[in-house]
Design a protein around this motif. Structure first.
Motif, PDB file in Angstrom:
ATOM      1  N   LEU A 150      51.484  -8.846 -18.021  1.00 34.85           N
ATOM      2  CA  LEU A 150      50.755 -10.113 -18.143  1.00 34.85           C
ATOM      3  C   LEU A 150      49.331  -9.800 -18.583  1.00 34.85           C
ATOM      4  O   LEU A 150      48.542  -9.284 -17.797  1.00 34.85           O
ATOM      5  N   PRO A 151      49.011 -10.106 -19.834  1.00 38.48           N
ATOM      6  CA  PRO A 151      47.658  -9.834 -20.316  1.00 38.48           C
ATOM      7  C   PRO A 151      46.674 -10.878 -19.797  1.00 38.48           C
ATOM      8  O   PRO A 151      46.675 -12.010 -20.252  1.00 38.48           O
ATOM      9  N   LYS A 152      45.874 -10.466 -18.841  1.00 37.47           N
ATOM     10  CA  LYS A 152      44.850 -11.366 -18.300  1.00 37.47           C
ATOM     11  C   LYS A 152      43.516 -11.078 -18.976  1.00 37.47           C
ATOM     12  O   LYS A 152      43.292  -9.978 -19.478  1.00 37.47           O
ATOM     13  N   GLY A 205      40.076 -12.298 -14.981  1.00 35.31           N
ATOM     14  CA  GLY A 205      41.256 -12.580 -14.178  1.00 35.31           C
ATOM     15  C   GLY A 205      42.026 -13.833 -14.564  1.00 35.31           C
ATOM     16  O   GLY A 205      43.088 -14.092 -14.016  1.00 35.31           O
ATOM     17  N   THR A 206      41.507 -14.598 -15.507  1.00 30.00           N
ATOM     18  CA  THR A 206      42.203 -15.813 -15.935  1.00 30.00           C
ATOM     19  C   THR A 206      43.309 -15.456 -16.924  1.00 30.00           C
ATOM     20  O   THR A 206      43.310 -14.383 -17.524  1.00 30.00           O
ATOM     21  N   VAL A 207      44.237 -16.373 -17.084  1.00 36.85           N
ATOM     22  CA  VAL A 207      45.341 -16.196 -18.029  1.00 36.85           C
ATOM     23  C   VAL A 207      45.066 -17.045 -19.259  1.00 36.85           C
ATOM     24  O   VAL A 207      44.883 -18.260 -19.153  1.00 36.85           O
ATOM     25  N   GLY A 248      48.690 -14.675 -22.448  1.00 40.40           N
ATOM     26  CA  GLY A 248      49.336 -14.596 -21.143  1.00 40.40           C
ATOM     27  C   GLY A 248      50.367 -15.685 -20.951  1.00 40.40           C
ATOM     28  O   GLY A 248      51.435 -15.461 -20.379  1.00 40.40           O
ATOM     29  N   TRP A 268      53.211  -8.421 -14.255  1.00 42.16           N
ATOM     30  CA  TRP A 268      52.297  -7.398 -13.776  1.00 42.16           C
ATOM     31  C   TRP A 268      51.057  -7.356 -14.663  1.00 42.16           C
ATOM     32  O   TRP A 268      51.178  -7.309 -15.887  1.00 42.16           O
ATOM     33  N   ASP A 269      49.905  -7.381 -14.037  1.00 43.30           N
ATOM     34  CA  ASP A 269      48.636  -7.361 -14.757  1.00 43.30           C
ATOM     35  C   ASP A 269      48.574  -6.123 -15.655  1.00 43.30           C
ATOM     36  O   ASP A 269      48.672  -4.995 -15.179  1.00 43.30           O
ATOM     37  N   GLU A 270      48.423  -6.356 -16.937  1.00 47.22           N
ATOM     38  CA  GLU A 270      48.442  -5.242 -17.886  1.00 47.22           C
ATOM     39  C   GLU A 270      47.081  -4.991 -18.527  1.00 47.22           C
ATOM     40  O   GLU A 270      46.987  -4.280 -19.532  1.00 47.22           O
ATOM     41  N   ARG A 271      46.028  -5.535 -17.951  1.00 44.33           N
ATOM     42  CA  ARG A 271      44.702  -5.339 -18.552  1.00 44.33           C
ATOM     43  C   ARG A 271      44.442  -3.867 -18.848  1.00 44.33           C
ATOM     44  O   ARG A 271      44.619  -3.012 -17.990  1.00 44.33           O
ATOM     45  N   TYR A 281      53.366  -0.707 -11.614  1.00 44.05           N
ATOM     46  CA  TYR A 281      54.196  -1.545 -10.742  1.00 44.05           C
ATOM     47  C   TYR A 281      54.919  -0.670  -9.704  1.00 44.05           C
ATOM     48  O   TYR A 281      54.912  -0.965  -8.507  1.00 44.05           O
TER      49      TYR A 281
END
Length: 139
Positions: free
Chosen positions: A60-62, A66-68, A72, A93-96, A132
């Motif tokens: 999940l590219p945030k 932290g916003t989508v 995203g 999963w946050d992918e930043r 993850y």
């Protein structure tokens, strides 16, 4: 049973799978997206069968705050499609910075630009999945 990690993009989908114990992630493929989503889903179904996957993790590219954002939202829509199609658990999963990290690692290894372009998405998927897996092992 294994876990599959995906780095979903406009042109490619990086694919990684865990070992059977769920300790390590290995990048296995980059799916070149061409045509309808159903073609991509068919290939993913083949990978799910081949590796006996029972859970899917989608990056999940945030935004950095932290916003989508729009990208995203597309990934979340893709995750819902996976859930509906394969009837398996799908986790976001946050992918930043995973692609940045993968690119930096490849640059440090002096991998050519052409080769980097071919493997960066697969490596990003492996980083998403490994992060993850690491979070699950800490619990």
């Amino acid at each position: 049973m294994r876990i599959m990690g995906l780095d979903y993009g406009d042109k490619t989908i990086g694919v990684a799978v865990s070992d059977e114990l769920g300790w390590t992630a290995q990048g296995i493929e980059v799916i070149r997206r061409s045509g309808p989503l159903s073609r991509d889903l068919e290939r993913l179904q083949e990978i799910i069968r081949e590796y006996d996957v029972d859970t899917i993790v989608v990056g999940l590219p945030k935004n950095m705050n932290g916003t989508v954002g729009p990208r995203g939202e597309l990934c979340m829509e893709f995750a819902r499609e996976l859930q509906n199609t394969f009837k398996q658990p799908v986790h976001m999963w946050d992918e930043r910075l995973t692609t940045v990290s993968a690119t930096r690692t490849l640059l440090e290894a002096d991998v050519s630009r052409k080769k980097r372009k071919q493997v960066v998405d697969k490596m990003a998927a492996a980083l998403i999945l490994q992060n993850y897996l690491d979070s699950k092992s800490r619990k």
